[in-house]
Design a protein around this motif. Structure first.
Motif, PDB file in Angstrom:
ATOM      1  N   LYS A 486      33.196 -19.986  53.292  1.00 31.31           N
ATOM      2  CA  LYS A 486      32.204 -19.654  54.301  1.00 31.31           C
ATOM      3  C   LYS A 486      32.574 -18.425  55.089  1.00 31.31           C
ATOM      4  O   LYS A 486      31.736 -17.630  55.464  1.00 31.31           O
ATOM      5  CB  LYS A 486      32.034 -20.824  55.253  1.00 31.31           C
ATOM      6  N   VAL A 487      33.798 -18.380  55.380  1.00 31.69           N
ATOM      7  CA  VAL A 487      34.236 -17.269  56.196  1.00 31.69           C
ATOM      8  C   VAL A 487      34.141 -15.936  55.483  1.00 31.69           C
ATOM      9  O   VAL A 487      33.628 -14.970  56.020  1.00 31.69           O
ATOM     10  CB  VAL A 487      35.684 -17.483  56.660  1.00 31.69           C
ATOM     11  N   TYR A 488      34.643 -15.942  54.320  1.00 33.73           N
ATOM     12  CA  TYR A 488      34.657 -14.673  53.608  1.00 33.73           C
ATOM     13  C   TYR A 488      33.505 -14.485  52.643  1.00 33.73           C
ATOM     14  O   TYR A 488      33.190 -13.387  52.258  1.00 33.73           O
ATOM     15  CB  TYR A 488      35.954 -14.527  52.830  1.00 33.73           C
ATOM     16  N   GLY A 489      32.965 -15.569  52.268  1.00 36.26           N
ATOM     17  CA  GLY A 489      31.873 -15.450  51.325  1.00 36.26           C
ATOM     18  C   GLY A 489      32.357 -15.318  49.904  1.00 36.26           C
ATOM     19  O   GLY A 489      33.504 -14.979  49.658  1.00 36.26           O
ATOM     20  N   MET A 490      31.493 -15.607  49.048  1.00 40.15           N
ATOM     21  CA  MET A 490      31.861 -15.534  47.648  1.00 40.15           C
ATOM     22  C   MET A 490      32.259 -14.128  47.257  1.00 40.15           C
ATOM     23  O   MET A 490      33.093 -13.918  46.391  1.00 40.15           O
ATOM     24  CB  MET A 490      30.685 -15.976  46.785  1.00 40.15           C
ATOM     25  N   GLU A 491      31.655 -13.244  47.899  1.00 41.80           N
ATOM     26  CA  GLU A 491      31.943 -11.851  47.538  1.00 41.80           C
ATOM     27  C   GLU A 491      33.383 -11.525  47.773  1.00 41.80           C
ATOM     28  O   GLU A 491      33.971 -10.697  47.089  1.00 41.80           O
ATOM     29  CB  GLU A 491      31.132 -10.898  48.372  1.00 41.80           C
ATOM     30  N   ASN A 492      33.918 -12.113  48.766  1.00 37.70           N
ATOM     31  CA  ASN A 492      35.295 -11.788  49.091  1.00 37.70           C
ATOM     32  C   ASN A 492      36.237 -12.873  48.660  1.00 37.70           C
ATOM     33  O   ASN A 492      37.143 -13.239  49.375  1.00 37.70           O
ATOM     34  CB  ASN A 492      35.415 -11.571  50.585  1.00 37.70           C
ATOM     35  N   ARG A 493      35.991 -13.327  47.557  1.00 38.30           N
ATOM     36  CA  ARG A 493      36.790 -14.439  47.108  1.00 38.30           C
ATOM     37  C   ARG A 493      38.267 -14.115  47.130  1.00 38.30           C
ATOM     38  O   ARG A 493      39.115 -14.988  47.311  1.00 38.30           O
ATOM     39  CB  ARG A 493      36.382 -14.813  45.685  1.00 38.30           C
ATOM     40  N   ASP A 494      38.551 -12.930  46.968  1.00 36.33           N
ATOM     41  CA  ASP A 494      39.963 -12.579  46.955  1.00 36.33           C
ATOM     42  C   ASP A 494      40.609 -12.823  48.294  1.00 36.33           C
ATOM     43  O   ASP A 494      41.818 -12.931  48.401  1.00 36.33           O
ATOM     44  CB  ASP A 494      40.143 -11.116  46.588  1.00 36.33           C
ATOM     45  N   MET A 495      39.790 -12.856  49.254  1.00 35.62           N
ATOM     46  CA  MET A 495      40.354 -13.056  50.568  1.00 35.62           C
ATOM     47  C   MET A 495      40.585 -14.522  50.847  1.00 35.62           C
ATOM     48  O   MET A 495      41.189 -14.887  51.836  1.00 35.62           O
ATOM     49  CB  MET A 495      39.413 -12.489  51.629  1.00 35.62           C
ATOM     50  N   TRP A 496      40.108 -15.292  50.020  1.00 34.77           N
ATOM     51  CA  TRP A 496      40.271 -16.723  50.240  1.00 34.77           C
ATOM     52  C   TRP A 496      41.730 -17.092  50.113  1.00 34.77           C
ATOM     53  O   TRP A 496      42.504 -16.413  49.471  1.00 34.77           O
ATOM     54  CB  TRP A 496      39.521 -17.527  49.197  1.00 34.77           C
ATOM     55  N   CYS A 497      42.004 -18.187  50.657  1.00 33.39           N
ATOM     56  CA  CYS A 497      43.368 -18.646  50.519  1.00 33.39           C
ATOM     57  C   CYS A 497      43.495 -19.135  49.085  1.00 33.39           C
ATOM     58  O   CYS A 497      42.498 -19.390  48.414  1.00 33.39           O
ATOM     59  CB  CYS A 497      43.670 -19.784  51.498  1.00 33.39           C
ATOM     60  N   THR A 498      44.664 -19.242  48.666  1.00 32.09           N
ATOM     61  CA  THR A 498      44.824 -19.655  47.279  1.00 32.09           C
ATOM     62  C   THR A 498      44.212 -21.011  47.030  1.00 32.09           C
ATOM     63  O   THR A 498      43.632 -21.252  45.977  1.00 32.09           O
ATOM     64  CB  THR A 498      46.304 -19.705  46.895  1.00 32.09           C
ATOM     65  N   CYS A 506      41.357 -26.337  51.423  1.00 33.41           N
ATOM     66  CA  CYS A 506      41.656 -25.118  52.163  1.00 33.41           C
ATOM     67  C   CYS A 506      42.645 -25.380  53.282  1.00 33.41           C
ATOM     68  O   CYS A 506      42.560 -26.361  53.988  1.00 33.41           O
ATOM     69  CB  CYS A 506      40.382 -24.550  52.770  1.00 33.41           C
ATOM     70  N   GLN A 507      43.537 -24.485  53.382  1.00 36.88           N
ATOM     71  CA  GLN A 507      44.520 -24.657  54.438  1.00 36.88           C
ATOM     72  C   GLN A 507      44.437 -23.580  55.477  1.00 36.88           C
ATOM     73  O   GLN A 507      45.018 -23.673  56.522  1.00 36.88           O
ATOM     74  CB  GLN A 507      45.905 -24.510  53.865  1.00 36.88           C
ATOM     75  N   ARG A 508      43.834 -22.595  55.103  1.00 38.83           N
ATOM     76  CA  ARG A 508      43.855 -21.453  55.985  1.00 38.83           C
ATOM     77  C   ARG A 508      43.399 -21.753  57.382  1.00 38.83           C
ATOM     78  O   ARG A 508      43.876 -21.194  58.331  1.00 38.83           O
ATOM     79  CB  ARG A 508      42.994 -20.344  55.414  1.00 38.83           C
ATOM     80  N   TRP A 509      42.478 -22.570  57.453  1.00 41.51           N
ATOM     81  CA  TRP A 509      41.935 -22.800  58.781  1.00 41.51           C
ATOM     82  C   TRP A 509      42.450 -24.026  59.454  1.00 41.51           C
ATOM     83  O   TRP A 509      41.908 -24.522  60.405  1.00 41.51           O
ATOM     84  CB  TRP A 509      40.416 -22.826  58.683  1.00 41.51           C
TER      85      TRP A 509
END
Length: 608
Positions: A486-498, A506-509
């Motif tokens: 949600k935060v980064y969006g699919m477009e920025n999948r690379d930004m997602w946490c592993t 998800c752990q990032r949040w």
DNA sequence: ACTGCCGGGTT
DNA sequence: AACCCGGCAGT
């Protein structure tokens, strides 16, 4: 498939880069591994200064702090040479602090905590602000009203917090000023009076802010309106308040533990450190029923001793093999033990659980965690088991999270929605530890914060009795917090946490450090680095922190093992002031993490 | 419908 | 181990 995927990703990646950039401004170009060389005690320390200057300081208090610098007087040897060095900058974390309910108060804590614990280490730097404090004191009166205002504005701060965050590492002045001492005394008196002492609660140095902040003084750190900022609030109520404490006067011992020989007495640490950790505020209700124990975190050890000195010695001699220097502590031991506070009420449970052996049995209430179920490394299991039981009594232990997958590392305080204990076991309701402290406002995964959800939980998490027995399946309750997608969006999948990328939880949040707030001690946290590179990022709570290779490389601390320290601002509302990482196999071990925000030092141990 | 993420497969 | 994803389950 792969091809497809790769292609997809690559394209995304490129896109992402541009997009991401802004966010990660803090991050610097990756550095060659060389950066990670084992720290050399002396030299490396160049400065880690973070230039936060740009950030707008939200809090006025900070202004003062920033000025100071000079006070580094007695920095640890390692740092000393650097002069102003890197760390010297005051922790601006302060800014954040305001945002936090804790306010200035917290900052102090942080410093103190840090300094206390790692006297040798850079932490000393943090301590620093003492001078600032001095100044602050002088200004205190003047500022008092300002603070009040701020408090009122606390809400606004929340928003602001995002804006600012910088953290500088201050070089802790080795000594306290007389004034501070006085203040400390006063504060200490207050605290002591109200609280039984706990290691945590040491006489807090009185900071201007603190003085202003009456809320906590009163019986607890009640989230005053100011606190509204609210992230954290203290519920004075329970006795359980963690801090309370300890019979064993940890004070002395515990402190020592943290201190480095090098800076033995500066009282600073104490004073500073003494600050309180969040716990301090908890004043009143401390029961004498609290008992502090120290637990060895060494793998498969789990030994619990009643004194810090004892546990340190144990670690030194048994695990570190420093037999000869059994009496000498450089502070490394601090990394391997944790303090656990037991409520006498629950002591029985706790103790039973404490035993390195078979803890699992002890914690009936705790739900079967996935971990327990899942096959994991022996260590992990062990830890988990042990911890689980402790969760009730000694949350701190929980912080140790061992997971088979790094991405799964559970935040130390992962309180899955409604106070359920997550499978990861590590999760426990925050309430336990700091009954008095309630984490109210965290934007992040609110779920974690709400133990309250369950009927069992008593008012405001105050007590964490036992995890709700809810029969929760193995499946982790769906996180309600932000998710990378949600935060980064699919477009920025690379930004997602592993984890997100792998479709894992998800752990990032998550808010791993919440716990840290109450347990000021070095905690083993779930924080972990996502990759083995310095320039990697790791997630703390809401934020993704990026390690600045440049800084890292310059900041090396002698931890007897490769480690790196760096100051970093987070890109968001949270700030990580300082952290150290040491390579642990392919992973890096996060030894300490200071969040200005939480004002706590955390250590994370990653176990493969 | 969308999202989170478990469980398990693949590399 | 790292990585990936089918598919279930919660929203």
């Amino acid at each position: 498939m792969q091809a497809r995927r790769l292609a997809k990703r690559s394209s995304m990646g490129s896109r992402r880069l541009s997009a991401a950039a802004p966010q990660v401004d803090a991050v610097r170009p990756p550095k060659p591994e060389s950066a990670w060389r084992p720290p050399r005690r002396e030299g490396s320390a160049a400065a880690l200064e973070e230039e936060d200057e740009d950030e707008d300081v939200v809090v006025e208090v900070e202004e003062e702090e920033e000025e100071e610098e000079g006070g580094l007087g007695s920095a640890p040897p390692a740092l000393a040479g650097h002069g102003k060095g890197p760390l010297r900058g005051s922790l601006k974390a302060a800014n954040i602090k305001r945002e936090m309910t804790f306010h200035a108060f917290q900052q102090e804590d942080v410093k103190s905590d840090i300094s206390r614990k790692l006297p040798d280490q850079q932490f000393l730097l943090f301590t620093t602000k003492e001078e600032d404090l001095k100044t602050a004191e002088t200004k205190k009166l003047n500022r008092a009203h300002e603070y009040e205002k701020e408090n009122t504005r606390s809400v606004c701060l929340l928003e602001q917090k995002r804006k600012v965050v910088s953290s500088n590492i201050d070089v802790p002045p080795a000594r306290k000023s007389l004034e501070e001492l006085d203040m400390d005394k006063v504060t200490a008196a207050m605290v002591l009076t109200s609280l039984s002492t706990s290691p945590l609660v040491r006489s807090p140095p009185v900071r201007p802010n603190e003085s202003l902040n009456g809320s906590w003084k009163e019986g607890g750190f009640v989230p005053s309106s100011t606190s509204s900022s609210g992230y954290w609030s203290w519920n004075a109520p329970s006795d359980q308040s963690n801090p309370s404490t300890p019979s064993p006067p940890l004070s002395a011992d515990s402190f020592k533990a943290f201190r480095t020989p090098s800076q033995p007495d500066d009282g600073i640490d104490e004073g500073e450190t003494s600050n309180l950790l969040f716990d301090e505020p908890i004043p009143r209700k401390r029961k004498n029923s609290m008992k502090v124990m120290f637990k060895c975190l060494w793998k498969n050890c789990g030994k619990v001793l009643s004194t810090a000195a004892g546990i340190q010695k144990h670690i030194r001699t048994i695990h570190l093999g420093r037999v000869g220097e059994s009496d000498y502590s450089d502070g490394e031991e601090d990394f391997y033990y944790t303090e656990i506070r037991l409520n006498t009420d629950s002591v029985a449970d706790g103790l039973s659980s404490l035993s390195p052996v078979s803890p699992s049995l002890a914690s009936p209430p705790s739900l079967p965690t996935q971990e327990a179920i899942r096959p994991e490394t022996s260590c992990a299991k062990t830890e988990t088991k042990v911890m689980t039981p402790l969760s009730r009594s000694a949350p701190t232990n929980l912080y140790l999270v061992h997971t088979d997958h790094a991405y799964q590392a559970t935040p130390p305080v992962n309180i899955p929605g409604s106070a359920k204990f997550t499978p990861n076991g590590s999760s426990f309701s925050i309430s336990w530890q700091s009954p008095p402290v309630t984490f109210t406002g965290i934007p992040v995964s609110p779920t974690h914060n709400r133990p309250a959800g369950s009927g069992e939980q008593k008012q405001s998490h105050t007590v964490l009795s036992s995890p709700p027995r809810v029969a929760f399946g193995l499946r982790k309750p769906r996180g309600e917090g932000k998710k990378c997608r949600k935060v980064y969006g699919m477009e920025n999948r690379d930004m997602w946490c592993t984890a997100c990328r792998w479709k894992k939880a998800c752990q990032r949040w998550e808010q791993p450090f919440f716990a840290s707030i109450w347990s000021w001690k070095i905690l083993t946290a779930s924080v972990h680095l996502e990759s083995a590179h310095l320039n990697c990022s790791f997630h703390l709570g809401l934020q993704c922190f990026h390690i600045d290779p440049a800084l890292s490389s310059t900041q090396m601390w002698d931890l007897r093992r490769p480690c790196v320290t760096a100051m970093q601002k987070d890109s968001g509302n949270r700030e990580i002031s300082l952290f150290q990482v040491a390579p642990a196999r392919r992973k890096y071990r996060l030894l300490w993490c200071l969040l200005s925000f939480t004002a706590r030092i955390c250590s994370a141990d990653y176990i493969e």
